[in-house]
Design an enzyme around this catalytic site. Structure first.
Site, short mmCIF file in Angstrom:
data_model
loop_
_atom_site.label_atom_id
_atom_site.label_comp_id
_atom_site.label_asym_id
_atom_site.label_seq_id
_atom_site.Cartn_x
_atom_site.Cartn_y
_atom_site.Cartn_z
CG HIS A 231 47.48 43.91 41.21
ND1 HIS A 231 47.17 42.58 41.42
CD2 HIS A 231 47.37 44.11 39.88
CE1 HIS A 231 46.87 42.01 40.27
NE2 HIS A 231 46.98 42.90 39.32
CD GLU A 235 41.27 39.59 41.94
OE1 GLU A 235 41.22 40.58 41.17
OE2 GLU A 235 40.53 38.59 41.82
CE LYS A 238 38.78 43.37 41.43
NZ LYS A 238 39.11 43.38 39.98
CG ASN A 239 37.97 37.75 44.46
OD1 ASN A 239 37.39 38.15 43.46
ND2 ASN A 239 39.20 37.26 44.43
N1 LIG Z 1 40.00 35.86 47.06
C1 LIG Z 1 39.04 35.68 47.63
C2 LIG Z 1 37.83 35.43 48.33
C3 LIG Z 1 37.51 36.01 49.53
N2 LIG Z 1 36.30 35.54 49.91
C4 LIG Z 1 35.83 34.70 48.95
N3 LIG Z 1 34.66 34.04 48.94
C5 LIG Z 1 34.39 33.24 47.87
C6 LIG Z 1 35.29 33.08 46.82
C7 LIG Z 1 36.51 33.76 46.84
C8 LIG Z 1 36.78 34.59 47.94
#
Ligand SMILES: N#Cc1c[nH]c2ncccc12
Length: 392
Positions: A231, A235, A238-239
């Site tokens: 999980h 996450e 993806k970010n």
């Molecule tokens: N979690 C996470 C992140 C990992 N890299 C990022 N770059 C811009 C905004 C958030 C992130």
């Protein structure tokens, strides 16, 4: 009826945190009667402790329809569990208990989304000041942590005694006594990459490095809950991928996401580094704020274009999963370059204890204490000093 008295009774007890080692040892001896005797007390204690805090919420939030719905779910589940308080322990009772736990788990499946809706209802109907936002942040961290812990107890009992055999798997309930961290990383990467490819028609590569400082060259394995680790990683991937793809929009090559796993004496660290342009410090705090992460839900029509991240409580919940067994999730960013996200996990199972919120005078006082007055100057308004300087 008698619920308020029962809530007062059970909320006087502190929740009993279990360590991963206790979950394992208990699961290997697998005595259903002992598990039943422990849970028919511990589940009402954990439910009552957090239910008493719901009543301390800011009046406006407490009155939101969705918060009322969640409160009623908890009351119904609390009643169903205390029904077993004085039951005679026999096969029928044990079977009914298992069924009740499954019913409760299903009843609460959407509680995170329902609470998020409650926050949206609040934002749309009232002004939220810093004190209220602070209370909401404090409450939701504790409320969702309590929920993670209750679902962990329910999952262990129903997996061990719910009648479904787990074949020759070595898993003990939802715990893998020898979880291969790298394979969970690769799973999470492949699934996040699939979404990234769908949305951006491309995705950054993955580079994995590992350093076992303890047993040089050995694979890094941990006694952990694979679904929790997945999980968090899903996450973060993806970010990171979204940041890289947005930052290198018109390029056709992208810097890879680098993941480094390190096994130390005390900690197992998973560092995810991206060169996605980073996050300004001023914005960093908002990433873990429930109030800022609750944006109006994308309408159903454009649901297929839901962005990789942004909506929902992915980061705050991921940090709770990491902290649940005394680990942590920390983001270190350099705006204009990229971000490192470090997942800290306990290397030793006897140190990986549940971290549980306790309803007591301290938590009660928190809700009633106004925000501290600033003791460092922060405003940059045209105060006298500034004017004198300008007179310079
Ligand atoms: N979690 C996470 C992140 C990992 N890299 C990022 N770059 C811009 C905004 C958030 C992130």
């Amino acid at each position: 009826g008698h619920i308020p008295k029962m809530l007062d009774f059970y909320s006087q007890f502190n929740p009993s945190p279990l360590s991963i080692k206790q979950f394992i040892d208990f699961g290997l001896s697998a005595c259903e009667r002992k598990s039943f005797t422990f849970l028919r007390k511990e589940l009402p204690v954990r439910l009552a402790n957090i239910m008493q805090e719901i009543h301390l919420l800011p009046e406006h939030l407490l009155r939101m329809p969705s918060v009322g719905i969640v409160n009623n779910l908890y009351i119904t589940s609390f009643e169903e569990i205390i029904h077993f308080e004085k039951s005679e322990i026999n096969d029928t009772t044990l079977d009914k208990f298992c069924q009740a736990l499954i019913k409760i788990r299903n009843r609460h499946a959407d509680v995170v989304e329902v609470m998020a809706k409650g926050i949206i209802e609040l934002k749309e109907s009232h002004d939220v000041d810093a004190h209220m936002e602070n209370n909401i942040q404090y409450f939701l961290d504790r409320f969702f942590m309590s929920r993670v812990s209750i679902r962990m107890l329910i999952n262990q009992h129903t997996l061990l005694f719910g009648g479904v055999l787990n074949g020759h798997s070595r898993h003990v309930g939802c715990i893998d006594p020898s979880c291969d961290v790298i394979s969970v990383i690769k799973d999470a990467y492949e699934n996040a990459r699939f979404l990234c490819d769908q949305y951006y028609l491309a995705s950054p590569e993955l580079v994995v490095k590992s350093h076992n400082d303890l047993e040089c060259g050995n694979e890094i394995r941990i006694v952990y809950v694979p679904s929790h680790l997945y999980h968090i990683l899903f996450e973060l991937f993806k970010n990171s991928m979204r940041a890289v793809m947005e930052y290198y929009g018109d390029s056709d090559t992208y810097p890879p996401v680098e993941v480094t796993i390190v096994r130390g004496k005390e900690d197992i660290c998973v560092k995810m580094s991206d060169r996605g342009g980073g996050i300004p410090r001023s914005y960093m705090d908002q990433l873990f704020k429930y109030m800022y992460s609750t944006a109006p839900q994308p309408s159903k029509s454009d649901a297929h274009t839901v962005p990789l991240a942004g909506y929902g409580y992915g980061l705050p919940l991921s940090r709770l999963y990491a902290r649940y067994l005394h680990g942590d999730l920390v983001l270190l960013s350099c705006e204009g370059y990229g971000t490192d996200a470090v997942i800290y996990l306990k290397a030793l199972s006897n140190e990986a204890n549940e971290l549980l919120p306790i309803f007591n005078k301290t938590s009660t006082k928190f809700y009633r204490t106004p925000l501290a007055t600033a003791d460092w100057s922060s405003s940059c308004g045209g105060g006298m000093a500034t004017r004198q300087l300008n007179m310079g």
